[in-house]
Design a protein around this motif. Structure first.
Motif, PDB file in Angstrom:
ATOM      1  N   SER A  70      18.538 -42.871 -24.911  1.00  0.00           N
ATOM      2  CA  SER A  70      17.872 -42.653 -26.309  1.00  0.00           C
ATOM      3  C   SER A  70      16.628 -42.970 -27.087  1.00  0.00           C
ATOM      4  N   LYS A  71      16.211 -44.252 -26.128  1.00  0.00           N
ATOM      5  CA  LYS A  71      14.860 -44.732 -26.715  1.00  0.00           C
ATOM      6  C   LYS A  71      14.069 -44.921 -25.251  1.00  0.00           C
ATOM      7  N   ASN A  72      14.580 -43.669 -24.481  1.00  0.00           N
ATOM      8  CA  ASN A  72      13.479 -43.532 -22.821  1.00  0.00           C
ATOM      9  C   ASN A  72      12.995 -42.463 -22.905  1.00  0.00           C
ATOM     10  N   ALA A  73      12.190 -41.428 -23.275  1.00  0.00           N
ATOM     11  CA  ALA A  73      12.966 -39.861 -22.940  1.00  0.00           C
ATOM     12  C   ALA A  73      12.626 -39.924 -20.742  1.00  0.00           C
ATOM     13  N   ASP A  74      12.516 -38.400 -20.384  1.00  0.00           N
ATOM     14  CA  ASP A  74      12.708 -38.241 -19.205  1.00  0.00           C
ATOM     15  C   ASP A  74      13.249 -38.755 -18.094  1.00  0.00           C
ATOM     16  N   ILE A  75      14.568 -39.595 -18.202  1.00  0.00           N
ATOM     17  CA  ILE A  75      15.074 -40.235 -17.523  1.00  0.00           C
ATOM     18  C   ILE A  75      16.521 -38.661 -16.897  1.00  0.00           C
ATOM     19  N   GLU A  76      16.444 -39.486 -15.740  1.00  0.00           N
ATOM     20  CA  GLU A  76      17.210 -38.621 -14.995  1.00  0.00           C
ATOM     21  C   GLU A  76      18.498 -39.116 -14.140  1.00  0.00           C
ATOM     22  N   LEU A  77      19.863 -39.110 -14.868  1.00  0.00           N
ATOM     23  CA  LEU A  77      20.877 -40.616 -14.151  1.00  0.00           C
ATOM     24  C   LEU A  77      21.916 -38.920 -13.328  1.00  0.00           C
ATOM     25  N   HIS A  78      21.792 -40.334 -11.760  1.00  0.00           N
ATOM     26  CA  HIS A  78      22.565 -39.378 -10.849  1.00  0.00           C
ATOM     27  C   HIS A  78      24.226 -40.301 -11.381  1.00  0.00           C
ATOM     28  N   LEU A  79      25.123 -39.270 -11.063  1.00  0.00           N
ATOM     29  CA  LEU A  79      26.052 -40.204 -10.787  1.00  0.00           C
ATOM     30  C   LEU A  79      26.295 -40.202  -9.038  1.00  0.00           C
ATOM     31  N   ILE A  80      26.899 -41.110  -8.609  1.00  0.00           N
ATOM     32  CA  ILE A  80      26.435 -41.482  -7.481  1.00  0.00           C
ATOM     33  C   ILE A  80      27.910 -41.631  -6.989  1.00  0.00           C
ATOM     34  N   GLY A  81      28.968 -42.231  -7.489  1.00  0.00           N
ATOM     35  CA  GLY A  81      30.531 -42.723  -7.126  1.00  0.00           C
ATOM     36  C   GLY A  81      31.267 -40.964  -7.470  1.00  0.00           C
ATOM     37  N   PRO A  82      32.625 -41.319  -6.498  1.00  0.00           N
ATOM     38  CA  PRO A  82      33.464 -40.495  -6.882  1.00  0.00           C
ATOM     39  C   PRO A  82      33.598 -40.210  -8.670  1.00  0.00           C
ATOM     40  N   LEU A  83      34.088 -38.812  -7.714  1.00  0.00           N
ATOM     41  CA  LEU A  83      34.598 -38.236  -9.626  1.00  0.00           C
ATOM     42  C   LEU A  83      35.939 -37.858  -9.880  1.00  0.00           C
ATOM     43  N   GLN A  84      36.717 -38.636 -10.908  1.00  0.00           N
ATOM     44  CA  GLN A  84      37.694 -37.515 -11.031  1.00  0.00           C
ATOM     45  C   GLN A  84      38.396 -36.776 -12.049  1.00  0.00           C
ATOM     46  N   SER A  85      38.777 -36.382 -11.955  1.00  0.00           N
ATOM     47  CA  SER A  85      38.537 -33.987 -12.910  1.00  0.00           C
ATOM     48  C   SER A  85      38.708 -34.955 -14.086  1.00  0.00           C
ATOM     49  N   ASN A  86      39.825 -35.556 -14.729  1.00  0.00           N
ATOM     50  CA  ASN A  86      39.933 -36.190 -15.443  1.00  0.00           C
ATOM     51  C   ASN A  86      38.668 -36.884 -16.527  1.00  0.00           C
ATOM     52  N   LYS A  87      37.972 -37.427 -15.806  1.00  0.00           N
ATOM     53  CA  LYS A  87      36.833 -37.846 -16.193  1.00  0.00           C
ATOM     54  C   LYS A  87      35.200 -36.814 -16.027  1.00  0.00           C
ATOM     55  N   THR A  88      35.291 -35.356 -15.986  1.00  0.00           N
ATOM     56  CA  THR A  88      34.429 -34.379 -15.459  1.00  0.00           C
ATOM     57  C   THR A  88      33.862 -33.827 -16.681  1.00  0.00           C
ATOM     58  N   ALA A  89      34.635 -33.963 -17.787  1.00  0.00           N
ATOM     59  CA  ALA A  89      33.381 -33.202 -19.634  1.00  0.00           C
ATOM     60  C   ALA A  89      32.657 -34.155 -19.416  1.00  0.00           C
ATOM     61  N   ASP A  90      33.153 -35.567 -19.262  1.00  0.00           N
ATOM     62  CA  ASP A  90      32.536 -37.294 -19.913  1.00  0.00           C
ATOM     63  C   ASP A  90      31.495 -37.083 -19.381  1.00  0.00           C
ATOM     64  N   ALA A  91      31.477 -36.989 -17.242  1.00  0.00           N
ATOM     65  CA  ALA A  91      30.693 -36.617 -16.712  1.00  0.00           C
ATOM     66  C   ALA A  91      29.720 -35.538 -16.531  1.00  0.00           C
ATOM     67  N   LEU A  92      29.613 -34.332 -17.418  1.00  0.00           N
ATOM     68  CA  LEU A  92      28.559 -33.573 -17.538  1.00  0.00           C
ATOM     69  C   LEU A  92      27.896 -33.665 -18.717  1.00  0.00           C
ATOM     70  N   ALA A  93      28.458 -34.544 -19.835  1.00  0.00           N
ATOM     71  CA  ALA A  93      27.425 -34.618 -20.855  1.00  0.00           C
ATOM     72  C   ALA A  93      26.500 -35.760 -19.833  1.00  0.00           C
ATOM     73  N   LEU A  94      26.652 -36.877 -19.347  1.00  0.00           N
ATOM     74  CA  LEU A  94      25.893 -38.269 -19.215  1.00  0.00           C
ATOM     75  C   LEU A  94      24.815 -37.803 -18.635  1.00  0.00           C
ATOM     76  N   PHE A  95      25.394 -37.109 -17.123  1.00  0.00           N
ATOM     77  CA  PHE A  95      25.196 -37.397 -15.718  1.00  0.00           C
ATOM     78  C   PHE A  95      23.985 -36.584 -15.694  1.00  0.00           C
ATOM     79  N   ASP A  96      22.893 -35.896 -15.223  1.00  0.00           N
ATOM     80  CA  ASP A  96      21.772 -35.107 -14.889  1.00  0.00           C
ATOM     81  C   ASP A  96      22.054 -34.207 -12.839  1.00  0.00           C
ATOM     82  N   VAL A  97      23.054 -35.300 -12.806  1.00  0.00           N
ATOM     83  CA  VAL A  97      23.068 -34.820 -11.734  1.00  0.00           C
ATOM     84  C   VAL A  97      24.493 -34.979 -11.004  1.00  0.00           C
ATOM     85  N   ILE A  98      24.872 -34.425 -10.397  1.00  0.00           N
ATOM     86  CA  ILE A  98      26.273 -35.258 -10.204  1.00  0.00           C
ATOM     87  C   ILE A  98      26.550 -35.620  -8.032  1.00  0.00           C
ATOM     88  N   GLU A  99      25.891 -36.433  -7.503  1.00  0.00           N
ATOM     89  CA  GLU A  99      25.549 -36.685  -6.284  1.00  0.00           C
ATOM     90  C   GLU A  99      26.995 -36.505  -4.816  1.00  0.00           C
TER      91      GLU A  99
END
Ligand SMILES: *Cc1c(COP(=O)(O)O)cnc(C)c1O
Length: 222
Positions: A70-99
């Motif tokens: 919110s303080k910095n424009a144009d940040i692109e945040l990548h998830l680079i670690g394992p994703l659990q199903s129950n965290k998927t909605a949270d991950a989709l809300a925060l991350f711009d790329v899931i690797e």
């Protein structure tokens, strides 16, 4: 060394590796891996013009990135670690790329949850090039077929492949394999190379290098 100096060194090394590479990829992105580091030092790196960051845990990222974004424009945040199903909605809300799309179940969950919110981050499929039992990722044999499945059956925006080679092996053959598989799958994105081997990865066609400790210093997990 300050993070400013470290970042400058990494940038210079990237340029050098690019100019030495036979066929460097046209687009080469530095993903600054900020896991375990606090918002203050991350902000210093943002102030140096860095915009792409990687985190390996959803929960940890939730603790610092909403405010940094919110303080910095144009940040692109990548998830680079394992994703659990129950965290998927949270991950989709925060991350711009899931690797780290690494199995059918998580691909289906991403498809379902992204349909609900009407957007989906760009995705990389993680390939377990070393066939290590403890490591996430699709086996190299099944990678191309899995990419097709994600694209054709689930309409997921797969843009590349990602790998983490075995820590105790020469990474070159793993990088070369990932490059070959990306080509076979018709994907442009190739995420490979960390602090110890990003120059090798660039020589072998990386489009994204994920560099943490060479920028931020050694990690303290305590
Ligand atoms: C931590 C991490 C990195 C960065 O590692 P460094 O050796 O600190 O550069 C890169 N990729 C993944 C998936 C990681 O978890």
């Amino acid at each position: 060394m300050s993070v400013q100096q470290n970042l400058q060194t990494v940038r210079q090394n990237i340029e050098k590796a690019k100019s030495n590479a036979l066929k460097p990829s046209k687009e080469l992105e530095l993903v600054a891996v900020s896991k375990t580091y606090g918002a203050d030092v991350i902000q210093e790196v943002i102030d140096e013009g860095q915009r792409i960051f990687g985190e390996n845990r959803v929960q940890e990222a939730q603790g610092k990135w909403p405010e940094l974004k919110s303080k910095n424009a144009d940040i692109e945040l990548h998830l680079i670690g394992p994703l659990q199903s129950n965290k998927t909605a949270d991950a989709l809300a925060l991350f711009d790329v899931i690797e780290s799309v690494d199995r059918e179940k998580i691909a289906r969950t991403i498809a379902k949850e992204s349909a609900k919110i009407g957007k989906c981050p760009d995705l990389f499929v993680q390939v377990n090039t070393g066939l290590e039992p403890q490591k996430a990722g699709i086996s190299p044999d099944e990678a191309v077929e899995f990419v097709r499945f994600c694209q054709d059956e689930l309409s997921l925006p797969i843009i590349g492949l990602m790998c983490i080679p075995p820590a105790d092996e020469n990474p070159g053959p793993h990088f070369a394999l990932l490059q070959k598989l990306a080509q076979q799958a018709g994907l442009k994105g190739i995420s490979m190379g960390m602090s110890g081997d990003y120059e090798t990865a660039i020589a072998l066609g990386a489009t994204h290098v994920r560099v943490g400790s060479a920028i931020f210093g050694a990690r303290d997990y305590t």
